[in-house]
Scaffold this active site. Structure first.
Site, PDB file in Angstrom:
ATOM      1  CG  PHE A 150      -0.266   0.405   2.476  1.00 16.79           C
ATOM      2  CD1 PHE A 150      -0.095   1.594   2.969  1.00 16.79           C
ATOM      3  CD2 PHE A 150      -0.026  -0.722   3.455  1.00 16.79           C
ATOM      4  CE1 PHE A 150       0.521   1.869   4.139  1.00 16.79           C
ATOM      5  CE2 PHE A 150       0.792  -0.343   4.617  1.00 16.79           C
ATOM      6  CZ  PHE A 150       1.046   0.999   4.820  1.00 16.79           C
ATOM      7  CE  LYS A 174      -2.730  -8.626  -4.237  1.00 15.49           C
ATOM      8  NZ  LYS A 174      -3.431  -7.698  -2.875  1.00 15.49           N
ATOM      9  CD  GLU A 177      -5.965  -5.994   0.190  1.00 12.45           C
ATOM     10  OE1 GLU A 177      -6.095  -6.872   1.137  1.00 12.45           O
ATOM     11  OE2 GLU A 177      -5.061  -6.156  -0.679  1.00 12.45           O
ATOM     12  NE  ARG A 178      -3.994  -2.148   4.494  1.00 12.54           N
ATOM     13  CZ  ARG A 178      -3.203  -2.041   5.500  1.00 12.54           C
ATOM     14  NH1 ARG A 178      -2.470  -1.170   5.611  1.00 12.54           N
ATOM     15  NH2 ARG A 178      -3.435  -3.024   6.518  1.00 12.54           N
ATOM     16  CB  SER A 227       5.080  -7.486   6.731  1.00 13.32           C
ATOM     17  OG  SER A 227       4.471  -8.745   6.197  1.00 13.32           O
ATOM     18  CB  CYS A 282      10.519  -0.792   3.100  1.00 11.64           C
ATOM     19  SG  CYS A 282      10.949  -0.350   1.573  1.00 11.64           S
ATOM     20  CD  GLU A 384       8.862  -2.180   8.451  1.00  9.76           C
ATOM     21  OE1 GLU A 384       9.586  -1.482   7.683  1.00  9.76           O
ATOM     22  OE2 GLU A 384       8.235  -3.449   8.297  1.00  9.76           O
TER      23      GLU A 384
END
Length: 500
Positions: A150, A174, A177-178, A227, A282, A384
């Site tokens: 996202f 893909k 979805e957020r 993640s 990140c 994190e």
């Protein structure tokens, strides 16, 4: 009516193939602004079948023609930059200027992909043996896929599909979805740029779609960013299915502050790196490591003044340094880590919890948080947090400071701030981290190098974009050829060939 975000297959919107939907929120208000359709294994197969039909003809085009599509796509990105940035900010929450940076860093990989005719050149050896020549060439894998996070809904998809498409592959994307709207817009722009229908398909979804991608026998390679726990899962499942895998995970990047530093410059750099995009990067810099008590005390005082001057605002506020985080769940997670830090014994210098913005009380806003006297044994240091939280870990020597990022389970990025070239050179050579900045707080490599972390920050042996990206999306074929002139030759059918 509620806006609906669907899939994009064969050059057109595909809707209503599964009944499941997810809400897409506006992080500035906390309200649902759209619904995204969530696909299933059948939808993934539909996208793959479309890609299989389109890929061979696309790969048969010469590299220069594929490069021209990339050139035109670049032009269209620049034309629509403002509209794309506003759409991105409305679903992610980052401020408009930061959204433009998101798009720009992806666009730079598109620029790199424009040079694909040169990048795909193989090697040739004339006379490798008596009358024997050897040459190698790079060929596309076929249908490949990318699963993107996202926090960079424009940049990371372009990191993946730009080199993949330029190499002659078809791509299944893909997105998260957020914030799923921008990836669909990118696909539409590629069709406008001349990409044949079916070469890039966008399938919306959640874990069901990810697993279908990992299991589909006609998808040859998968690139993933997310993640570390999910990256490890995706890597393991995809590799078990015989796919080439490239999975980037989480991070806990350190900024080492030596006593000789230009402190004002370092603090200015740290502020943007730690709090930009509300820390949802990140490559953010959530840990600073001053060497020596005097250095730590000076750094802390200057950080407090700088943090207190930060402006948190809605995405369209041109004066805001950062906007809301992406979701209510993520806000709650960050707040739980702040409380955890207090419980672990770290000194909470500035607390960002409880921040509200007048007129946007339902938005997912967090004020900047600053901790001091964090230690390496604390869970808040090991994990994190991925939010606007900065931690100070005090050290007494260069060697101790060097050991922190080297021994941390993540190894994505690290920075050192100093005027000492010898110390910087030694640090860069010894630190166990994939990307190093010397007086550069966010050392994301330029598009013609490559991006990748070590340890739990990266699974797989090839990095994102650059020449590693070309290697990942192609396979090498080596041809050894001879054109005999005729006549009898010594029979060597049972002897291993040599080039003597």
């Amino acid at each position: 009516m509620m806006r609906n975000i669907a899939h994009y297959i064969d050059g057109k919107t595909v809707s209503g193939l599964s009944g499941s939907k997810g809400d897409v929120f506006d992080p500035n208000t906390g309200k649902v602004q759209a619904q995204v359709e969530l696909g299933d294994a059948g939808l993934v197969d539909k996208a793959v079948q479309s890609a299989l039909k389109a890929q061979k003809e696309w790969a048969a085009q010469n590299p220069q023609r594929r490069a021209r599509v990339m050139f035109e796509f670049k032009r269209l990105l620049e034309r629509d930059m403002d509209a794309l940035a506003h759409l991105l900010s409305s679903e992610h929450g980052k401020v408009i200027a930061d959204s433009k940076g998101d798009i720009q860093r992806g666009l730079e990989v598109v620029e790199f992909a424009c040079g694909i005719p040169h990048l795909l050149k193989g090697a040739y050896t004339q006379g490798a043996g008596p009358g024997i020549d050897v040459y190698s060439l790079r060929q596309p894998l076929g249908v490949v896929a990318g699963v993107t996070p996202f926090n960079f809904p424009a940049m990371i998809p372009m990191w993946m599909f730009a080199p993949a498409l330029a190499c002659g592959n078809a791509f299944i994307l893909k997105p998260s979805e957020r914030d799923p709207s921008v990836p669909v817009k990118l696909a539409e722009l590629l069709i406008e740029a001349g990409l044949p229908e079916g070469v890039l398909n966008v399938v919306q979804g959640d874990k069901v779609v990810v697993d279908a991608i990992l299991d589909h026998p006609d998808i040859r390679a998968v690139s993933f960013v997310g993640s570390s726990d999910i990256a490890q899962y995706v890597y393991g499942r995809g590799a078990a299915n015989g796919k080439r895998m490239q999975c980037m995970g989480g991070a806990k990047n350190h900024g080492i502050i030596l006593p000789d530093v230009d402190m004002d410059q370092a603090v200015a750099d740290i502020m943007g790196a730690a709090f930009g995009s509300a820390g949802e990067r990140c490559m953010a810099l959530p840990v600073v490591v001053p060497v020596g008590e005097d250095t730590a005390n000076i750094l802390r005082s200057k950080l407090v003044a700088a943090v207190e001057g930060l402006r948190v605002g809605v995405s369209t506020d041109t004066e805001a340094h950062y906007g809301p985080v992406v979701s209510a769940q993520h806000k709650a997670r960050i707040e739980s880590y702040i409380q955890m830090g207090v419980d672990e014994g770290a000194e909470l210098v500035l607390d960002g919890r409880g921040f509200t913005l007048q007129g946007h009380e339902g938005g997912y806003f967090l004020g900047p948080t600053l901790f001091d006297r964090v230690t390496r044994g604390m869970k808040t240091y090991q994990d994190e947090i991925f939010g606007p939280v900065l931690q100070i870990v005090r050290t007494q020597s260069f060697e101790e400071a060097l050991s922190l990022p080297s021994q941390h389970p993540y190894g994505n990025g690290v920075a050192i701030f100093t005027r000492n070239g010898d110390a910087a050179r030694e640090f860069a050579a010894q630190v166990e981290v994939g990307m190093v900045g010397i007086n550069v707080p966010i050392p994301v490599p330029v598009a013609y190098h490559s991006f990748g972390g070590w340890k739990r920050s990266g699974f797989g042996d090839l990095n994102q974009y650059g020449e590693d990206g070309v290697r990942f999306y192609t396979r090498t074929k080596t041809v050894t050829q001879r054109w005999p002139k005729g006549g009898a030759v010594e029979d060597q059918a049972f002897v291993i060939p040599t080039m003597r």
